[in-house]
Every structure is written in structure tokens, then in C-alpha cells.
Design an enzyme around this catalytic site. Structure first.
Site, PDB file in Angstrom:
ATOM      1  N   HIS A   1      96.386   3.242  25.550  1.00  0.00           N
ATOM      2  CA  HIS A   1      96.750   4.440  25.026  1.00  0.00           C
ATOM      3  C   HIS A   1      98.171   5.131  25.578  1.00  0.00           C
ATOM      4  O   HIS A   1      98.039   5.130  27.028  1.00  0.00           O
ATOM      5  CB  HIS A   1      95.634   5.385  24.996  1.00  0.00           C
ATOM      6  CG  HIS A   1      96.143   6.712  24.241  1.00  0.00           C
ATOM      7  ND1 HIS A   1      96.261   6.895  22.732  1.00  0.00           N
ATOM      8  CD2 HIS A   1      96.212   7.879  24.767  1.00  0.00           C
ATOM      9  CE1 HIS A   1      96.657   7.960  22.397  1.00  0.00           C
ATOM     10  NE2 HIS A   1      96.583   8.775  23.763  1.00  0.00           N
TER      11      HIS A   1
ATOM     12  N   ASP B   1      89.964   6.669  20.696  1.00  0.00           N
ATOM     13  CA  ASP B   1      90.414   6.538  22.043  1.00  0.00           C
ATOM     14  C   ASP B   1      89.269   7.441  22.892  1.00  0.00           C
ATOM     15  O   ASP B   1      89.523   8.317  23.592  1.00  0.00           O
ATOM     16  CB  ASP B   1      91.581   7.654  21.978  1.00  0.00           C
ATOM     17  CG  ASP B   1      92.875   7.221  21.251  1.00  0.00           C
ATOM     18  OD1 ASP B   1      92.853   6.107  21.126  1.00  0.00           O
ATOM     19  OD2 ASP B   1      93.533   7.787  20.645  1.00  0.00           O
TER      20      ASP B   1
HETATM   21  C1  GRF Z   1     101.863   1.318  22.893  1.00  0.00           C
HETATM   22  O1  GRF Z   1     102.468   2.551  23.268  1.00  0.00           O
HETATM   23  C2  GRF Z   1     100.426   1.517  23.082  1.00  0.00           C
HETATM   24  O2  GRF Z   1     100.211   2.254  24.147  1.00  0.00           O
HETATM   25  C3  GRF Z   1      99.993   1.994  21.774  1.00  0.00           C
HETATM   26  O3  GRF Z   1     100.609   1.215  20.904  1.00  0.00           O
HETATM   27  C4  GRF Z   1     102.133   1.015  21.337  1.00  0.00           C
HETATM   28  C5  GRF Z   1     102.137  -0.509  21.172  1.00  0.00           C
HETATM   29  O4  GRF Z   1     103.449  -0.938  21.377  1.00  0.00           O
HETATM   30  N1  GRF Z   1      98.513   1.605  21.603  1.00  0.00           N
HETATM   31  P1  GRF Z   1     104.081  -2.521  21.667  1.00  0.00           P
HETATM   32  O5  GRF Z   1     103.667  -2.890  19.929  1.00  0.00           O
HETATM   33  O6  GRF Z   1     102.946  -3.005  22.685  1.00  0.00           O
HETATM   34  O7  GRF Z   1     105.326  -2.419  21.998  1.00  0.00           O
END
Ligand code: GRF
Length: 206
Positions: free
Chosen positions: A109, A150
């Protein structure tokens, strides 16, 4: 080698960072399968580029959650999955799967939980909320997935300083860089059995 499934819906930059660490020999898991609800996402391209099977499983294809959960379990069984890493996966994991994989599903997160989390708090919304609140520190949380958004036990947190003049985009970039540097460590610690979970408390070296 621990068999790991990754679930992703979007760009998959965290997935890529995990692949890179695995290729570098720092992360000792095998990426057995990528599960996605979005067959045209960039995460799928990343999986294919590394010979990782892609399974497209949109919950909307199923009559109800029970059928979706059964199919998901069948996929996880087929690939002998031991650990799941959610990496920007935008769908809820069925409760029966969460229970079966108790403390074996990780999520990342882009904030310091329990602040700025919960349903609807994803992407730039998190960073905008941090800025609107005037928080001076934000960061990254890797946690086990439980039945609430979360909410599960926290494996790792890393901080990012909020700077004067930050906007959500700028802050997102720095947090994402921290995610890329952190997620693999939590996954490695769990895969190597280095953490012990007692209720909400996760102990051990991450
Ligand atoms: C990240 O910011 C992660 O924390 C959240 O979703 C986003 C995914 O980004 N759960 P990516 O697809 O890995 O670039």
C-alpha cells in the site's frame, strides 16, 4: 523454491521490481503465475516477457463469488502456489481464499497504514489525502491480507518525507521508488520463513 503467484491489474512496476530482484539473485521465489482481471494490462506484458504464465480471471465472468473463488483456488492449486503477492490488484480476494492462504497473501500500500487506507484509497488519491491532511511523513506498508481492506498484520513499513511543494504526482513517484526498493524484502522474508506472526504482530528480520 517457493512458488509465488502475483496478482496485478495495471502497470505492474512493482511486479517488475520483484522480477528484477529475483533475476539478480536477491529474491528466492519462482513466479509461477500472474493472475489478472485485466488482460491488456502492462503487467501481463511483463509476465509474458519473462515466460511467466498469465491467467485472466475477471470476477465479473462468474455468477457469484463462490464460483470465482473456486476457479481462483483451482489456478493456485494448478501452479502449486505457496505465497501470493498482490501488486496493484484492484479486486477483492474472496474470503475463502484469504482464509486458505492465511498470512500467505501480501499486499503493498502506498501509505503508512492504518492512515490513508481502506476502500477507495488507492493510487494518487492516497497521496492527495496525505497532502490535504498536511502530513509530514508518508511511506509504504507491506502487510498480510485479511478480510478487511488494508488491514492485515504489517510486515514492513518504510517512510518517505513529504516535502514543501510536493503535489500528488511528485509524491507518488518517490513513494513508488520506495515500494520498488522494499516489497522484495518483505516477500523474501516471508518466503524464507523468517517472520513469525502472533495476532497483529509480525516478528523477525525483514
Ligand atoms: C502501487 O502504488 C501499490 O502500492 C498499489 O498499487 C500500485 C501499483 O503500481 N497497491 P504498479 O502497478 O506496481 O506500478
Amino acid at each position: 523454491m517457493t512458488q509465488c503467484a502475483v496478482f496485478a491489474s495495471g502497470g505492474g512496476s512493482n511486479f517488475q521490481a520483484l522480477i528484477d530482484r529475483q533475476k539478480a539473485g536477491d529474491l528466492h521465489v519462482e513466479f509461477a503465475v500472474l493472475v489478472t482481471n485485466n488482460s491488456s494490462c502492462k503487467a501481463c506484458d511483463r509476465a509474458r516477457a519473462h515466460g511467466i504464465p498469465v491467467v485472466h480471471l475477471p470476477p465479473s465472468k462468474f455468477a457469484d463469488e463462490r464460483q470465482y473463488a473456486a476457479e481462483l483456488m483451482a489456478v493456485l492449486d494448478k501452479y502449486k502456489v505457496e505465497i501470493v503477492a498482490l501488486a496493484g490488484y484492484m479486486k477483492m480476494i474472496p474470503v475463502s481464499v484469504v482464509r486458505k492462504f492465511h498470512n500467505r497473501i501480501l499486499n503493498i500500500h502506498p501509505g503508512l497504514l492504518p492512515a490513508f487506507g481502506g476502500k477507495g484509497m488507492y493510487g494518487e488519491r492516497v497521496h492527495q489525502a496525505v497532502l490535504d491532511y498536511g502530513a509530514k511523513v508518508t511511506g509504504v506498508t507491506v502487510h498480510f491480507v485479511d478480510e478487511e481492506y488494508d488491514h492485515g498484520p504489517i510486515v514492513l513499513q518504510e517512510t518517505v518525507i513529504v516535502e514543501d511543494g510536493d503535489d500528488a504526482h511528485r509524491l507518488a513517484e518517490r513513494v513508488l521508488a520506495k515500494e520498488h526498493a522494499s516489497y522484495w524484502r518483505a516477500l523474501e522474508a516471508v518466503a524464507q520463513g523468517r517472520v513469525r506472526v502472533d495476532g497483529r504482530k509480525v516478528m523477525g528480520h525483514v
